[in-house]
Write an enzyme that holds these catalytic residues in place. Structure first.
Site, PDB file in Angstrom:
ATOM      1  N   GLU A  15       0.813  -1.222   0.000  1.00  0.00           N
ATOM      2  CA  GLU A  15       0.000   0.000   0.000  1.00  0.00           C
ATOM      3  C   GLU A  15       0.847   1.271   0.000  1.00  0.00           C
ATOM      4  OE1 GLU A  15      -3.373  -0.004   2.646  1.00  0.00           O
ATOM      5  OE2 GLU A  15      -3.422   2.182   2.726  1.00  0.00           O
ATOM      6  N   ASP A  43       3.623 -14.574  11.884  1.00  0.00           N
ATOM      7  CA  ASP A  43       2.262 -14.968  11.490  1.00  0.00           C
ATOM      8  C   ASP A  43       1.330 -13.757  11.619  1.00  0.00           C
ATOM      9  OD1 ASP A  43      -0.319 -15.954  11.361  1.00  0.00           O
ATOM     10  OD2 ASP A  43       0.077 -17.697  12.619  1.00  0.00           O
ATOM     11  N   LYS A  58      -7.821  -0.670  11.200  1.00  0.00           N
ATOM     12  CA  LYS A  58      -7.135  -1.103   9.982  1.00  0.00           C
ATOM     13  C   LYS A  58      -5.926  -0.203   9.736  1.00  0.00           C
ATOM     14  CE  LYS A  58      -6.508  -1.457   5.283  1.00  0.00           C
ATOM     15  NZ  LYS A  58      -5.679  -0.601   4.426  1.00  0.00           N
ATOM     16  N   HIS A 116      -2.131   9.954  -0.724  1.00  0.00           N
ATOM     17  CA  HIS A 116      -2.378   8.669  -1.355  1.00  0.00           C
ATOM     18  C   HIS A 116      -2.317   8.768  -2.868  1.00  0.00           C
ATOM     19  CE1 HIS A 116      -4.211   5.094   0.720  1.00  0.00           C
ATOM     20  NE2 HIS A 116      -3.759   5.789   1.735  1.00  0.00           N
TER      21      HIS A 116
END
Ligand code: MEV
Length: 428
Positions: free
Chosen positions: A87, A281, A265, A379
């Site tokens: 991202e 993990d 998130k 972004h």
């Protein structure tokens, strides 16, 4: 075998083939070109035979960008943060936020001992409450049996330290769940905990007169928590208005699960990037984080932002952090080993504290942008670059095509191609 393949996904013995032979089958099935097969086969810094031993049915490897988060001061120590993510803006936002936090003295972080929970499910018990008491009364015997499975862990101060038991009411009737608490030291601990849970199962059956079914670690690692907190001078954040915007964003996430999911998130963008870089993990970390966020019965935010009497911004985050420095891909993947070396962390506890700080930084980076110029500006330029690249714009025109698309607010493949043609025709 390769020749006889029709387009069926039923391929007996696929796992027994070499990666090359698997790729040959795959090539037929998916009509892959020579170039596509070459790309898949090129495993870069992860040797193919190592990849082939890490998971099943390997045909290649997938490289991801590996970036470095800068400016991190955590518990008065400087860290460079290896981050693997697809991202755009994540690494930049974390670094920017870490710089702001640095101006307030950096991150503070702490963690609990690295204790994981192993669950043993016993069913078909006549008197579950009485069975629970029998299990608790046999705690020392059960812990001894568990610790016999991993003398090495016990020798470094870890091992099964405690035992709990509970009765739960389910659609399949009452069950007694025994919970081993295992100090995993510098391991993530799934192997150690699962082995112990399996080993004590016969004892639990004897004690309860029931039948043991599942014996497995819990990813809701409430006994292995990491916490980070910081104070950021209001001037560093962008002034009082931005501070108030962040407070409102924090209150929004605390009150509304739809916002909390996105808020969390954002924090996980940073945490998972580091977890991936070190070969840990990441599903365990995600599962633990979101379950922890719902622990009080309603999903909420993992971090909180407030204002101190001086008007400066204070923030904190707390979440389960089941990461290790030994075992698994952490010790075998050549890039993961480099990532751990870059981090310079000496224990899993220190690592978990760094991760909490990265999560807090990432969350702050996102909230600051959302509360001021909005997330899209930062972004968009990277997004536009990616779109231009995907549209086949050559390197020398990338920057200009991306910039034009951002200015025009038209970030699309067709526009990238048009601009490329225009600039090429103009000989630029
Ligand atoms: C995007 O990956 C993450 C954010 O949506 C996080 C947030 O909204 O807080 C920007």
């Amino acid at each position: 075998m390769v020749q006889s393949l029709v387009k069926s996904s039923l391929i007996p013995g696929f796992y027994k083939l070499s990666p090359q032979d698997r790729l040959a089958l795959l090539r037929q099935f998916a009509d892959l070109s020579d170039a596509e097969c070459r790309l898949l086969k090129n495993t870069g810094s992860l040797p193919l035979d190592l990849a082939d031993h890490m998971i099943e049915n390997v045909v290649g490897a997938m490289p991801m960008p590996f970036g470095i988060g800068v400016n991190f001061l955590i518990n008065k120590r400087d860290y460079l943060i290896p981050m693997v993510t697809e991202e755009p803006s994540v690494v930049a936002a974390a670094s920017y936020a870490a710089k702001m936090v640095r101006e307030g003295g950096g991150f503070h972080a702490s963690s609990t001992p690295p204790v994981m929970i192993g669950q043993i499910q016993a069913v078909d018990i006549e008197k579950p409450e009485a069975a629970k008491l029998s299990v608790l009364a046999a705690k020392q015997e059960i812990l001894k049996k568990a610790n016999e499975q991993d003398p090495l862990l016990a020798s470094v101060g870890g091992g099964a330290k405690d035992l709990d038991a509970k009765v739960i009411h389910t659609t399949m009737g009452d069950m007694m769940i025994a919970e081993l608490q295992v100090d995993c030291r510098d391991a993530m601990g799934a192997n150690a905990v699962n082995t112990m849970a399996e080993a004590v199962a016969p004892l639990i059956e004897q004690l309860t007169g029931g039948k043991v079914l599942l014996r497995i670690i819990s990813n809701l690692a409430t006994k292995r928590l990491a916490k980070a907190w910081c104070t950021v001078p209001k001037e560093s954040v962008g002034g009082e208005e931005v501070v108030d915007g962040i407070l409102n964003a924090s209150a929004f996430a605390a009150a509304d699960p739809y916002r909390a999911a996105t808020h969390n998130k954002g924090a996980m963008n940073g945490i998972i990037a580091v977890v991936l870089a070190t070969g840990n993990d990441h599903r365990a970390i995600e599962a633990g984080a979101h379950a922890y966020a719902s622990l009080k019965g309603k999903y909420t935010s993992l971090s909180t932002w407030e204002k101190d009497p001086n008007g400066d911004l204070t923030g904190s985050i707390e979440l389960p952090m089941a990461v290790g420095l030994i075992g698994g891909a952490v010790r075998t993947h050549p890039i993961a080993k480099i990532a751990v070396k870059i981090l310079g962390v000496k224990t899993a506890n220190e690592f978990s504290e760094v991760l909490a700080a990265v999560g807090l930084a990432q969350n702050l980076g996102a909230l600051r942008a959302l509360a001021s110029e909005g997330i899209q500006r930062g972004h968009m330029s990277l997004h536009a670059r990616n779109i231009a690249m995907a549209a086949g714009v050559p390197e020398q025109l990338l920057e200009r095509v991306a910039r034009r698309m951002v200015e025009e607010r038209k970030i699309r493949m067709d526009r990238a191609r048009e601009l490329m043609k225009k600039l090429s025709a103009a000989g630029q």
